[in-house]
Design an enzyme around this catalytic site. Structure first.
Site, PDB file in Angstrom:
ATOM      1  N   HIS B 129       0.609  -1.040   0.145  1.00 57.30           N
ATOM      2  CA  HIS B 129       0.190   0.196   0.010  1.00 57.30           C
ATOM      3  C   HIS B 129       1.001   1.157   0.071  1.00 57.30           C
ATOM      4  CE1 HIS B 129      -3.113   2.601   2.051  1.00 57.30           C
ATOM      5  NE2 HIS B 129      -3.299   2.956   1.613  1.00 57.30           N
ATOM      6  N   CYS B 148      -1.118   0.666   9.872  1.00 55.40           N
ATOM      7  CA  CYS B 148      -0.988   1.671   9.289  1.00 55.40           C
ATOM      8  C   CYS B 148      -2.613   1.781   8.998  1.00 55.40           C
ATOM      9  CB  CYS B 148       0.082   1.423   8.133  1.00 55.40           C
ATOM     10  SG  CYS B 148       1.236   2.090   8.936  1.00 55.40           S
ATOM     11  N   HIS B 149      -2.207   0.818   7.899  1.00 56.02           N
ATOM     12  CA  HIS B 149      -4.407   0.748   7.125  1.00 56.02           C
ATOM     13  C   HIS B 149      -4.381  -0.128   7.108  1.00 56.02           C
ATOM     14  CE1 HIS B 149      -1.383   4.491   5.732  1.00 56.02           C
ATOM     15  NE2 HIS B 149      -2.262   5.575   6.045  1.00 56.02           N
ATOM     16  N   GLY B 150      -4.448  -1.371   7.549  1.00 59.66           N
ATOM     17  CA  GLY B 150      -4.625  -2.400   7.985  1.00 59.66           C
ATOM     18  C   GLY B 150      -5.454  -3.562   7.110  1.00 59.66           C
TER      19      GLY B 150
END
Lengths: 439, 184, 280
Positions: B129, B148-150
């Site tokens: 990502h 960070c963003h799953g």
């Protein structure tokens, strides 16, 4: 300058921008329609050449700063890493190192041109002073840049130059300690020199902007020194001088490339490829060639403070030159006596440069070794430096003030166009004399 | 061009000349200037590419005997984390079982390890990502989880859920012996 | 034109205005006809290989070359460059040379300092762990690093050749201290040690004993191994070590020169056309 702009925005976008930020108009009036005397010779192309030099130094310098490490333990190796491992690093680094020398060649020619043609005289005093400021900034920048590779000459050059400030009474020691950030030239010194070496070129660029502004208010001087009288005396800057300057710039780049590609270390000193060692000074320490005349003046004076004052005085005197020269005639072309003194002045500067690279006790004439007068060997470099130093200051402080009052100049032309039209044989150097063949 | 430039001055170019010839030399000179700047631009761009000493350090050797079963060792390779994980039988089975599952970047577990070395999963540990480092054995699939963003990765390093678009990349590597691997 | 001439003369003065002859100055090295001299000069790869062998077998015992890595030997223009291996790290010859050296490393398991065979990415290891050890092993003198030696001395490779092949018996009347050797090409001043007639001999004292001897190094290509040949070859090798990008630089410069001359010609033609009808 004609006073009003001839720029006419053609498209809607140009009109829109022109009423908000007339930047296109500024460019147009400065480098396209700027009326320029039509008799400028090749000595006038060095302004453009210097702009190119500054551009090259800034671009290559920013690139080098991406790879250079300003630390006493890594500086030398990081410069060599640039030369060996960074893609085209050898090119960028040699461009920057030789570019500094090229910059000074051009600036010296530019300054001598101004001296010869009286370009410092009214109404161009501010233009001249700004030029002197640029020259001072250039010297500071070049000196600090030379320290960065952290070779033997870098280190001991920095020691010698910073110690000059130690000659000042009372505050001297405090100033040198402050400059060093310690008790000797060391890592703190290297770091601040790197920072300032990065900053100063942008200050130079700023003053160059003012310099060009101050040029465009009264307009160019010209080889006759006679004011522009009418439109017939001028041509628009573009295309006439863009192409002429461009041609001269490319010729200058050929000289640059000769050094850069085929003898890149000729203008440097071998000792600077020895990593800095604070415990050993090189046997013969000399600055870069462009500082040699000032180094000779420094050593010509037997007193430490006196030498420092005279060396800085040699630059300071340039700032007041517009008020020292009393002659009403600008160009030396019409001052036969002045021209002679000027030529001797040029020789004196070259002699100073030569003496600066020699040991003070060396003999000027090798065979003649017993020419001793009152305990002093007059046949030595230090005495030759003294003679040339005397002339250097005499030229500015005695000859120029008095000569203007006493000499008889030859007849000046009425206007720039007159001599050309009535005496085609007397064309200035660099002008195209023969009419070109058709086709 | 010259007409507008010269303005009110008597135009030196106005006389009857062959305009093509006249323009050619100016265009050629201008093109040469552009060419010179263009040619010199490349060294100034290329200097920012990895230098020779950086490229020379681009491979590392690693002793696999340091990794316990079911554990992972992270080493630095080309400035990035490299995950070297010794998978358990159960983890391998879970990865193979999911080969047909619906995922954003379908890939069989078999092609993500060397033949016959299914226990060794060697991956570049940067979330596809935005480059964070996923944590070991986290997430819903027992592989890695990027905090960070799953993003959830399975035990084969394949992206199963979350914003990451691609599986964790497999670097170029080879087994020098049963216990030594050379990456890069 | 006059002042351009003067400016160039000033430049010329700056070039020749280096260290002047003082009492007891060193002898000027005789120029050697190296293949890399001149604007089109290139390295002679066979000579570089011989020079490397001299460095490896004679110099490397005391002199480091820490700015160089093994991979440099196989890069373009280098002694062991092979067009089949454009990436010098893969060059088998370079790998073999690197593996002959032991380099220091840290065991990532135990943290101990270990020695392992070199790889092409490693720098040449220094022969001494630190400066004090180097001085202790050489009677107080520090053998300088040779990475940029050919640029760090006036006359560069000519000087290296002259120094290595130029050891002489000290003239009668010259006192040479123990651990010192007389060499006419070494910088220094022999005056304080001179008791003979006339001017003190040129040159100075060097702590390095004469290193080269006939057939001390066997050249694989059959070149006769004289002192002069060994000195020339190692000087050429050290010049390559100091300026490994020389061939690239000259080739780039040759192209740039042709371009600039054509560019100048075009601009001159353009200039003549634009100014044709302007009386000035």
């Amino acid at each position: 300058m004609s006073g009003h702009s001839t720029y006419e925005p053609k498209t809607g976008i140009e009109r829109w921008l022109d009423t908000r930020l007339p930047i296109v108009r500024l460019g147009w009036d400065s480098i396209v329609d700027y009326p320029t005397p039509k008799n400028l010779n090749y000595w006038w192309t060095f302004g453009g050449i210097l702009a190119v030099c500054l551009g090259i130094q800034i671009v290559t310098g920013v690139v080098l700063a991406m790879h250079y490490v300003p630390h006493v333990d890594h500086a030398f190796a990081s410069v060599e890493r640039i030369m060996r491992d960074v893609n085209y690093g050898w090119l960028v680094r040699y461009m920057h190192a030789n570019g500094a020398s090229m910059f000074f060649i051009a600036v010296y020619i530019h300054m001598f041109r101004g001296l010869y043609y009286g370009s410092y005289k009214a109404p161009r005093e501010v233009l001249w002073i700004l030029g002197c400021i640029i020259y001072l900034l250039m010297m500071a920048t070049a000196f600090m840049g030379y320290v960065l590779p952290w070779g033997q000459m870098s280190f001991h050059g920095a020691v010698v130059i910073t110690n000059l400030f130690g000659a000042l009474p009372i505050v001297g020691e405090a100033i040198t300690t402050w400059l060093w950030g310690g008790f000797a030239v060391d890592n703190a010194t290297l770091n601040r020199f790197f920072s300032l070496h990065f900053l100063l070129p942008f200050m130079i660029a700023g003053v160059v902007g003012l310099h060009i502004w101050a040029l465009h208010v009264p307009g160019n001087n010209n080889p006759t020194g006679v004011n522009v009288k009418s439109k017939a005396d001028t041509v628009p800057f573009h295309p006439y001088y863009t192409v002429k300057d461009g041609f001269a710039i490319v010729l200058f780049l050929i000289l640059f490339a000769t050094f850069l590609f085929f003898n890149p270390n000729a203008l440097g000193h071998a000792d600077n490829y020895i990593p800095a060692n604070p415990l050993v000074t090189p046997a013969h320490i000399v600055p870069e060639w462009y500082f040699l005349p000032f180094y000779a003046i420094l050593r010509a004076v037997p007193d430490k403070l006196g030498g420092v004052i005279l060396m800085f005085g040699a630059i300071a005197v340039l700032f007041v030159l517009p008020w020292l020269d009393t002659s009403k005639v600008r160009s030396m072309r019409y001052r036969p006596t002045g021209k002679l003194y000027f030529m001797i002045f040029v020789v004196a500067c070259l002699v100073l440069g030569y003496c600066g690279g020699q040991l003070p006790d060396n003999h000027v004439i090798p065979g003649l070794s017993t020419f001793i007068l009152i305990d002093a060997d007059l046949n030595s470099m230090v005495w030759l430096s003294r003679l040339a130093t005397l002339y250097y200051f005499g030229y500015f402080l005695v000859i120029l003030p008095l000569l203007g009052l006493t000499e008889t100049p030859t007849a000046q032309p009425e206007s720039i166009s007159t001599p050309v039209l009535s005496h085609p044989a007397g064309m200035p150097a660099g002008a195209v004399a023969a009419p070109e063949k058709k086709g | 061009m010259a007409d507008t430039v010269v303005g009110e001055n008597p135009d030196p170019h106005a006389a009857g000349e062959d305009p093509n010839r006249r323009d050619f030399i100016h265009i050629a000179a201008g093109a040469a200037a552009v060419g010179a700047v263009g040619a010199l631009a490349w060294p100034f761009i290329d200097q920012m590419n990895p230098s020779a000493d950086t490229l020379a350090l681009a491979s590392v050797e690693f002793d696999l005997s340091k990794v316990a079963l079911g554990q992972q060792v992270t080493i630095k390779w080309r400035g990035k984390p490299l995950f070297i994980r010794k998978r358990t039988e159960a983890e391998i089975a879970a990865a193979v079982a999911d080969d047909g599952a619906n995922m954003p970047d379908p890939e069989a577990d078999e092609v993500r390890h060397k033949p016959g070395k299914a226990e060794w999963m060697i991956l570049i540990g940067a979330c596809t990502h935005l480059g964070c480092v996923p944590t070991f054995a986290g997430g819903d699939y027992g592989g890695w989880f990027c905090p960070c963003h799953g993003s959830h990765y399975d035990t084969s390093g394949r992206i199963r859920r979350g914003p990451a678009p691609l599986n964790l990349p497999v670097p170029e590597y080879e087994f020098l012996s049963d216990t030594t691997v050379k990456v890069g | 034109m006059l002042r351009k001439g003067i400016a160039l003369a000033a430049l010329g003065l700056a070039l020749v205005g280096g260290p002047a002859l003082a009492a007891g100055d060193a002898k000027t090295p005789e120029p050697v006809d190296f293949s890399f001299k001149g604007p089109f000069g290139k390295f002679d790869q066979a000579q570089l290989q011989r020079g490397y062998k001299v460095y490896r077998e004679v110099c490397a015992a005391c002199h480091g070359m820490e700015l160089l890595s093994f991979r440099n030997l196989g890069q373009k223009g280098g002694p062991f460059y092979d067009p089949d291996y454009s990436n010098p790290n893969d060059n088998p010859y370079v790998k073999t040379i690197a593996a002959e050296y032991q380099v220091n490393d840290i065991d990532s398991e135990t943290g101990d300092i270990i020695q392992r065979p070199g790889t092409s990415a490693d720098a040449f290891p220094s022969p001494y762990p630190n400066e004090a050890a180097a001085r202790a092993g050489n009677g107080g003198a520090l053998p300088p690093d040779l990475s940029v030696m050919a640029k760090a001395r006036k006359y560069g490779p000519d000087y290296i050749h002259a120094l290595l092949a130029g050891y002489r018996e000290p003239p009668a009347g010259l006192t040479v201290a123990p651990g010192q050797y007389y060499n006419p090409y070494m910088a220094g001043d022999t005056t304080p040690f001179w008791t003979g007639e006339g001017h003190a001999p040129e040159g100075g004292f060097i702590a390095m004993p004469p290193q080269l001897a006939p057939d001390k190094v066997t050249f694989d290509d059959g070149t006769p191994s004289t002192i002069d040949q060994q000195a020339k070859d190692v000087a050429a090798f050290l010049y390559w070590a100091a300026e490994p990008k020389m061939e690239e630089r000259k080739a780039f410069g040759f192209g740039a020169m042709i371009y600039l001359v054509i560019f100048a010609g075009l601009l001159y033609a353009s200039y003549r056309r634009i100014w044709r009808n302007v009386a000035h």
